[in-house]
Design an enzyme around this catalytic site. Structure first.
Site, short mmCIF file in Angstrom:
data_model
loop_
_atom_site.label_atom_id
_atom_site.label_comp_id
_atom_site.label_asym_id
_atom_site.label_seq_id
_atom_site.Cartn_x
_atom_site.Cartn_y
_atom_site.Cartn_z
N HIS A 157 38.14 13.25 45.22
CA HIS A 157 36.95 13.71 45.95
C HIS A 157 36.18 14.65 45.03
CE1 HIS A 157 34.51 15.41 49.16
NE2 HIS A 157 34.85 14.34 49.86
N ASP B 69 39.41 8.69 53.84
CA ASP B 69 39.43 7.23 53.95
C ASP B 69 40.81 6.63 53.76
OD1 ASP B 69 36.69 6.87 54.44
OD2 ASP B 69 36.27 7.30 52.34
N1 ACO Z 1 41.97 6.67 41.07
C1 ACO Z 1 42.28 6.87 39.75
N2 ACO Z 1 41.67 7.79 38.97
C2 ACO Z 1 40.69 8.53 39.53
C3 ACO Z 1 40.30 8.37 40.87
C4 ACO Z 1 40.99 7.41 41.65
N3 ACO Z 1 40.67 7.22 42.93
N4 ACO Z 1 39.30 9.22 41.16
C5 ACO Z 1 39.04 9.90 40.03
N5 ACO Z 1 39.87 9.49 39.04
C6 ACO Z 1 39.95 10.01 37.68
C7 ACO Z 1 38.69 9.65 36.87
O1 ACO Z 1 38.85 8.41 36.23
C8 ACO Z 1 38.61 10.83 35.93
O2 ACO Z 1 39.59 10.64 34.95
P1 ACO Z 1 39.33 11.17 33.41
O3 ACO Z 1 39.20 12.66 33.53
O4 ACO Z 1 40.52 10.71 32.65
O5 ACO Z 1 38.04 10.51 32.97
C9 ACO Z 1 39.06 12.02 36.78
O6 ACO Z 1 39.93 11.44 37.78
C10 ACO Z 1 37.93 12.77 37.43
O7 ACO Z 1 37.18 11.90 38.27
P2 ACO Z 1 35.59 11.94 38.44
O8 ACO Z 1 35.08 10.56 38.16
O9 ACO Z 1 35.00 13.08 37.71
O10 ACO Z 1 35.45 12.23 39.98
P3 ACO Z 1 34.08 12.26 40.78
O11 ACO Z 1 34.00 13.58 41.44
O12 ACO Z 1 32.92 11.84 39.96
O13 ACO Z 1 34.30 11.08 41.85
C11 ACO Z 1 35.11 9.95 43.74
C12 ACO Z 1 34.82 11.31 43.11
C13 ACO Z 1 33.86 9.03 43.66
C14 ACO Z 1 35.47 10.14 45.21
C15 ACO Z 1 36.28 9.28 42.97
O14 ACO Z 1 37.43 10.12 43.05
C16 ACO Z 1 36.60 7.89 43.50
O15 ACO Z 1 35.96 6.92 43.09
N6 ACO Z 1 37.62 7.77 44.43
C17 ACO Z 1 37.94 6.48 45.03
C18 ACO Z 1 36.88 6.07 46.05
C19 ACO Z 1 36.98 6.90 47.31
O16 ACO Z 1 38.06 7.09 47.88
N7 ACO Z 1 35.82 7.36 47.80
C20 ACO Z 1 35.72 8.12 49.06
C21 ACO Z 1 35.34 9.54 48.80
S1 ACO Z 1 35.38 10.47 50.25
C22 ACO Z 1 34.02 9.97 51.07
O17 ACO Z 1 32.97 9.71 50.59
C23 ACO Z 1 34.17 9.92 52.49
#
Ligand code: ACO
Length: 429
Positions: free
Chosen positions: A307, A364
């Protein structure tokens, strides 16, 4: 000074005041930065940008705290209902018993939609995505209430109480009608003797020969699901609603845009993606271990994890995880997807990759399992999120519309395209 900050650009210092929120979070007020220095800030994804002052919801992502108008989400989940929490989110106070009764009656009285709108459903192909239908229908709804959707703020605000109750009510009816249309089933009229969530399940599942009866507590679980989605600070869809509202657009147009923003898999669409992921893991005979390995190698994303704001457990996920188990037990369902989800959660919480990046389950992660158990088809999951989020969108629209000093939201950019070119120079083609 403690309540100011300095930005040094080249050899020049520029001072800015610090705004402090009531929970101690601090923001450097750079509204005069460009005028003073010619420079703008660059913050793609807005991770460090406060777009507004808001009194509606508070999140402390490091501690896993969520409060609406000061009330912790855990207390609301235990003692309140979706409609009472909706009232709180929109109007800022918990309603008295009389006010709540009046609000519920207003919501109830708006549950049918204009007969003319039934024909709109005929225009959609049966394989249309329910979110595309929902967004179109909410915007069309404004056309049936021109006095409430005038794009004249004073006039739209004068009708606010009615349009808010109407939207909370009709979004549910439109959602159920969408499901029925896609199934080729006749529409079911709302039943005023039923409470909000139960009435929705009735409009989804009742048949002339078989009236829907909730014998397993599904409507209470659905009410909790909706309550947990009621608002969530400046997320992607709420920011979209505020953006559209900032240009003076009416409530119907603004929430319709919110639905579009919610649709994507990184936001509300994640609840569908979680179930798809769990089903694929199950079909491949994996208990989740292989999938975790793929996620760590960047080959897959663990949907329902991570998140932008929470760097701790999403408090809503904790509540929904327990509730899903209860509902499955109550319904006597043994869903292997729940076992896979629990395994994924345990494995991820212990794995260094996820621990280091502070990736915890978000709302979710378990919501899909709950909705599936209630009988909601996967394609409708994000629509369910939209029904729940409606109060938050409405409250945020109101905050913008009532602020006579609010400015149109218009970010700047750093241009990285071609430098000036000459149309008449043939050799440039
Ligand atoms: N699975 C594996 N790795 C992940 C995940 C994940 N779900 N989420 C983030 N990471 C990793 C990224 O690849 C990144 O790794 P790195 O540092 O090696 O490059 C690190 O964790 C940081 O992630 P960011 O991309 O900076 O996180 P951001 O804040 O931009 O994105 C988001 C947040 C979009 C929710 C992301 O975690 C994601 O795509 N999660 C899965 C989709 C999801 O569940 N969305 C619902 C969110 S809640 C809502 O809207 C109700």
């Amino acid at each position: 000074m403690e309540n100011s900050g300095t930005i040094r650009i080249g050899n020049e210092n520029f001072d800015f005041p610090i705004i402090e929120g009531i929970e101690g979070e601090r923001a450097l007020d750079t509204r005069t930065l460009r005028a003073k220095s010619g420079c703008i800030t660059f913050d793609e994804g807005y991770g460090n940008t406060g777009s507004c002052l808001s009194e509606i919801s508070f999140i402390n992502g490091e501690k896993g705290i969520l409060r609406h108008r000061g009330y912790p989400i855990e207390q609301l989940a235990e003692h309140s209902s979706f409609l009472e929490t909706a009232y709180l989110v929109i109007y800022g106070q918990l309603p008295t018993a009389d006010k709540l009764a009046a609000f519920c009656a207003e919501v109830r009285n708006h549950s049918s939609i204009h007969t003319g709108m039934r024909h709109h459903f005929e225009g959609f192909p049966s394989n249309a995505h329910p979110m595309a239908i929902l967004s179109s229908m909410l915007n069309s709804l404004g056309a049936y209430y021109p006095e409430m959707s005038s794009n004249n703020r004073e006039q739209d605000l004068a009708h606010f109480d009615e349009s808010a109750a109407l939207l909370i009510s009709k979004v549910r009816t439109i959602a159920a009608m969408t499901f029925r249309m896609k199934q080729g089933l006749p529409f079911v009229f709302p039943d005023h003797s039923r409470r909000y969530a139960e009435n929705f399940l009735h409009m989804m599942f009742s048949e002339p020969y078989n009236d829907y009866q909730d014998t397993s507590g599904a409507s209470n679980a659905l009410d909790l699901f909706l309550l947990l989605h009621a608002d969530h600070e400046q997320n992607c869809s709420t920011s979209t609603v505020r953006m559209v509202a900032s240009g003076g657009a009416n409530l119907f147009a603004s929430v319709s845009a919110g639905v579009c923003a919610l649709w994507g898999p990184s936001h509300g669409g994640a609840n569908m993606a979680v179930i798809k992921m769990l089903e694929e893991i199950h079909a491949a005979g994996d208990d989740g271990s292989r999938f975790i390995k793929d996620a760590k190698e960047g080959k897959a994303k663990l949907m329902g994890f991570g998140h932008r704001v929470y760097k701790n457990y999403d408090p809503r996920a904790k509540i929904l995880g327990k509730s899903s188990e209860r509902v499955l037990e109550g319904l006597g369902i043994n869903d292997p997807l729940l076992d896979i989800a629990k395994h994924l959660e345990r494995a991820a919480l212990e794995d260094e990759y996820f621990v280091k990046r502070k990736l915890y389950p978000n709302v979710d992660f378990y919501s899909g399992i709950l909705l599936k158990a209630i009988g909601i088809p996967v394609e409708m999951f994000t629509v369910m999120f939209a029904i729940g989020r409606m109060p938050g969108w409405i409250a945020n629209w109101k905050e913008i519309a009532e602020n006579s000093k609010s400015r149109i939201h218009r970010p700047r950019q750093v241009y990285t395209g071609s430098a000036i070119r000459d149309y008449l120079k043939v050799d440039e083609r």
